[in-house]
Each structure stands twice: as structure tokens, then as C-alpha cells.
Design a protein around this motif. Sequence first.
Motif, PDB file in Angstrom:
ATOM      1  N   LEU A  95       0.668  -1.201  -0.205  1.00 46.47           N
ATOM      2  CA  LEU A  95      -0.081  -0.101  -0.097  1.00 46.47           C
ATOM      3  C   LEU A  95       0.893   1.202  -0.086  1.00 46.47           C
ATOM      4  CD1 LEU A  95      -2.776  -1.214   2.505  1.00 46.47           C
ATOM      5  CD2 LEU A  95      -3.015  -0.681   0.281  1.00 46.47           C
ATOM      6  N   VAL A  96       2.013   1.125   0.833  1.00 50.48           N
ATOM      7  CA  VAL A  96       2.876   2.351   0.778  1.00 50.48           C
ATOM      8  C   VAL A  96       3.492   2.853  -0.516  1.00 50.48           C
ATOM      9  CG1 VAL A  96       4.552   3.579   2.064  1.00 50.48           C
ATOM     10  CG2 VAL A  96       2.782   2.552   3.473  1.00 50.48           C
ATOM     11  N   ARG A  97       4.022   1.468  -0.935  1.00 47.22           N
ATOM     12  CA  ARG A  97       4.657   1.408  -2.275  1.00 47.22           C
ATOM     13  C   ARG A  97       3.960   2.071  -3.267  1.00 47.22           C
ATOM     14  NH1 ARG A  97       9.300   1.624   0.149  1.00 47.22           N
ATOM     15  NH2 ARG A  97      10.160  -0.147   0.629  1.00 47.22           N
ATOM     16  N   ALA A  98       2.595   1.679  -3.312  1.00 48.41           N
ATOM     17  CA  ALA A  98       1.678   2.114  -4.241  1.00 48.41           C
ATOM     18  C   ALA A  98       1.572   3.835  -4.167  1.00 48.41           C
ATOM     19  CB  ALA A  98       0.322   1.486  -4.378  1.00 48.41           C
ATOM     20  N   ILE A  99       1.614   4.186  -2.800  1.00 45.17           N
ATOM     21  CA  ILE A  99       1.536   5.720  -2.644  1.00 45.17           C
ATOM     22  C   ILE A  99       2.685   6.276  -3.281  1.00 45.17           C
ATOM     23  CG2 ILE A  99       1.495   7.444  -0.953  1.00 45.17           C
ATOM     24  CD1 ILE A  99      -0.808   5.851   0.535  1.00 45.17           C
ATOM     25  N   GLU A 100       3.876   5.794  -2.895  1.00 43.47           N
ATOM     26  CA  GLU A 100       5.235   6.301  -3.448  1.00 43.47           C
ATOM     27  C   GLU A 100       5.190   6.305  -4.931  1.00 43.47           C
ATOM     28  OE1 GLU A 100       8.339   5.064   0.020  1.00 43.47           O
ATOM     29  OE2 GLU A 100       7.750   3.421  -1.421  1.00 43.47           O
ATOM     30  N   VAL A 113       4.573  11.209   6.766  1.00 44.04           N
ATOM     31  CA  VAL A 113       3.667  10.200   7.366  1.00 44.04           C
ATOM     32  C   VAL A 113       3.773  10.629   8.628  1.00 44.04           C
ATOM     33  CG1 VAL A 113       5.199   8.207   7.647  1.00 44.04           C
ATOM     34  CG2 VAL A 113       2.658   7.976   7.559  1.00 44.04           C
ATOM     35  N   CYS A 114       2.767  10.535   9.289  1.00 46.19           N
ATOM     36  CA  CYS A 114       2.528  10.909  10.963  1.00 46.19           C
ATOM     37  C   CYS A 114       2.018   9.436  11.533  1.00 46.19           C
ATOM     38  CB  CYS A 114       1.609  11.751  11.508  1.00 46.19           C
ATOM     39  SG  CYS A 114       2.420  13.369  10.903  1.00 46.19           S
ATOM     40  N   ALA A 115       2.331   9.076  12.745  1.00 49.36           N
ATOM     41  CA  ALA A 115       1.762   7.882  13.515  1.00 49.36           C
ATOM     42  C   ALA A 115       1.718   8.417  14.793  1.00 49.36           C
ATOM     43  CB  ALA A 115       2.650   6.786  13.239  1.00 49.36           C
ATOM     44  N   ASN A 116       0.347   8.073  15.314  1.00 47.85           N
ATOM     45  CA  ASN A 116       0.161   8.284  16.844  1.00 47.85           C
ATOM     46  C   ASN A 116       1.244   7.596  17.642  1.00 47.85           C
ATOM     47  OD1 ASN A 116      -1.046   7.849  19.651  1.00 47.85           O
ATOM     48  ND2 ASN A 116      -2.823   8.450  18.494  1.00 47.85           N
ATOM     49  N   ILE A 117       1.620   8.622  18.669  1.00 53.12           N
ATOM     50  CA  ILE A 117       2.608   8.241  19.502  1.00 53.12           C
ATOM     51  C   ILE A 117       2.397   6.633  20.182  1.00 53.12           C
ATOM     52  CG2 ILE A 117       3.706   8.661  21.996  1.00 53.12           C
ATOM     53  CD1 ILE A 117       3.267  11.859  21.297  1.00 53.12           C
ATOM     54  N   LYS A 118       1.177   6.164  20.291  1.00 56.86           N
ATOM     55  CA  LYS A 118       1.278   4.845  21.048  1.00 56.86           C
ATOM     56  C   LYS A 118       1.237   3.709  19.966  1.00 56.86           C
ATOM     57  CE  LYS A 118      -3.901   4.866  20.188  1.00 56.86           C
ATOM     58  NZ  LYS A 118      -5.117   4.894  20.715  1.00 56.86           N
ATOM     59  N   ARG A 119       1.341   3.979  18.531  1.00 55.52           N
ATOM     60  CA  ARG A 119       1.409   2.972  17.586  1.00 55.52           C
ATOM     61  C   ARG A 119       3.039   2.716  17.442  1.00 55.52           C
ATOM     62  NH1 ARG A 119      -3.525   5.476  14.326  1.00 55.52           N
ATOM     63  NH2 ARG A 119      -5.040   4.230  15.348  1.00 55.52           N
ATOM     64  N   PHE A 125       7.623   0.039  11.583  1.00 55.64           N
ATOM     65  CA  PHE A 125       7.152  -0.100   9.836  1.00 55.64           C
ATOM     66  C   PHE A 125       7.426   1.024   9.171  1.00 55.64           C
ATOM     67  CE2 PHE A 125       3.537   0.729   6.608  1.00 55.64           C
ATOM     68  CZ  PHE A 125       3.630  -0.580   6.017  1.00 55.64           C
ATOM     69  N   TYR A 126       7.266   2.358   9.429  1.00 55.17           N
ATOM     70  CA  TYR A 126       7.708   3.481   8.490  1.00 55.17           C
ATOM     71  C   TYR A 126       9.188   3.502   8.207  1.00 55.17           C
ATOM     72  CZ  TYR A 126       2.530   4.456   8.250  1.00 55.17           C
ATOM     73  OH  TYR A 126       1.475   4.454   8.170  1.00 55.17           O
ATOM     74  N   THR A 127       9.784   3.204   9.487  1.00 49.68           N
ATOM     75  CA  THR A 127      11.181   3.328   9.782  1.00 49.68           C
ATOM     76  C   THR A 127      11.892   2.588   8.520  1.00 49.68           C
ATOM     77  OG1 THR A 127      11.329   3.990  11.847  1.00 49.68           O
ATOM     78  CG2 THR A 127      13.334   3.342  11.034  1.00 49.68           C
ATOM     79  N   ASP A 128      11.359   0.989   8.635  1.00 48.83           N
ATOM     80  CA  ASP A 128      11.771   0.118   7.883  1.00 48.83           C
ATOM     81  C   ASP A 128      11.416   0.402   6.258  1.00 48.83           C
ATOM     82  OD1 ASP A 128      12.814  -1.334  10.058  1.00 48.83           O
ATOM     83  OD2 ASP A 128      10.757  -2.931  10.018  1.00 48.83           O
ATOM     84  N   LEU A 129      10.653   1.234   6.081  1.00 48.47           N
ATOM     85  CA  LEU A 129      10.434   1.520   4.727  1.00 48.47           C
ATOM     86  C   LEU A 129      10.892   2.703   4.341  1.00 48.47           C
ATOM     87  CD1 LEU A 129       6.613   1.208   4.496  1.00 48.47           C
ATOM     88  CD2 LEU A 129       8.222  -0.413   3.601  1.00 48.47           C
ATOM     89  N   GLY A 130      11.980   3.238   5.041  1.00 47.87           N
ATOM     90  CA  GLY A 130      13.053   4.228   4.606  1.00 47.87           C
ATOM     91  C   GLY A 130      12.416   5.642   5.180  1.00 47.87           C
ATOM     92  N   PHE A 131      11.149   5.648   5.749  1.00 44.56           N
ATOM     93  CA  PHE A 131      11.057   7.156   6.341  1.00 44.56           C
ATOM     94  C   PHE A 131      11.724   7.449   7.776  1.00 44.56           C
ATOM     95  CE2 PHE A 131       7.260   5.868   4.020  1.00 44.56           C
ATOM     96  CZ  PHE A 131       6.835   7.085   3.658  1.00 44.56           C
ATOM     97  N   GLN A 132      12.176   8.697   7.886  1.00 47.45           N
ATOM     98  CA  GLN A 132      13.069   9.237   8.921  1.00 47.45           C
ATOM     99  C   GLN A 132      11.982  10.170   9.923  1.00 47.45           C
ATOM    100  OE1 GLN A 132      16.532  10.911   7.192  1.00 47.45           O
ATOM    101  NE2 GLN A 132      17.298   9.207   6.411  1.00 47.45           N
TER     102      GLN A 132
END
Length: 140
Positions: A95-100, A113-119, A125-132
Motif C-alpha cells: 500500500l505504501v509503495r503504491a502511494i510512493e 507520514v505521521c503515526a500516533n505516539i502509541k502506535r 514499520f515506517y522506519t523499515d520503509l525508509g522514512f525518517q
Amino acid sequence: MVTVRKAGDADVDFIYGFTCELEETIFDRDTFIKNFKQTVTDPNSIVIVAEIDRQAVGYSSCFSQVLLHHNGRVGEIQEVFVSAKHRGKAIGKLLVRAIEEHSQKQQWVGLEVCANIKRTDAHAFYTDLGFQQTHYKFTK
């Protein structure tokens, strides 16, 4: 086999259910339908559906806007959801790759991308996809 495609009006029912599950709430259905129809027809947004054997198993959405401090259009992923029984099968990654891919075709200058602190699983997941992690988000 998992396939991904752009969402359309006919996808509102399962995306409504998925979104309520994601946010752990029940949204007003009429308002959601109105917002969904506006989103899937907005040229500055994209909603992607993941399917297995033509059965929806997840979705993602992204909205873009021109940001002066980036000197161009930037997409922000808003939701990535995969049904519980289909997690761990790299569907979220698809799904993320399709958006990329969409963002590259549209020549956006960035993707956020933002993710709730509790998640915390989402953070990994996002770090593994290359987001910093480069920002803090403050809400009111």
C-alpha cells in the motif's frame, strides 16, 4: 495474490468499517460517505485498496498540498490499514509503495507520514520503509 488499485465510490462500505476499526470509534456514516466521495474525486488525494481474490483486505490514503517551505507539492499519508487476519503479509508495504509510485508519477517533492505516539509498531514499520523521524507534530 495481493493486488492494489485506486479506490472508487463502490469501496465506501468496507473503507468505512476499516476506518472505524483503525480509529476505534464509530463515525457518523452519512458524514463519512460525503467525505469519502470528496476524497476519492479530489485530484490532490489518492486512496489505494489492497485485495486478495477481489476481497478488500486493506487500504491507504494520501493527501497532497503545495508547501512553501518545501517549494513544491508534498504528500502526507493519512491512513494505512490492513485487516487483522492479513497482517504480517507485507500488504501494508504494498500500500505504501503504491502511494510512493503515485507521488513519483505526480512529481511531488516529498512524502510524509505521521503515526500516533502509541502506535510503536507503526513507527518501526515506517522506519523499515525508509522514512525518517524529522519532526514533532503538535495538535490541538
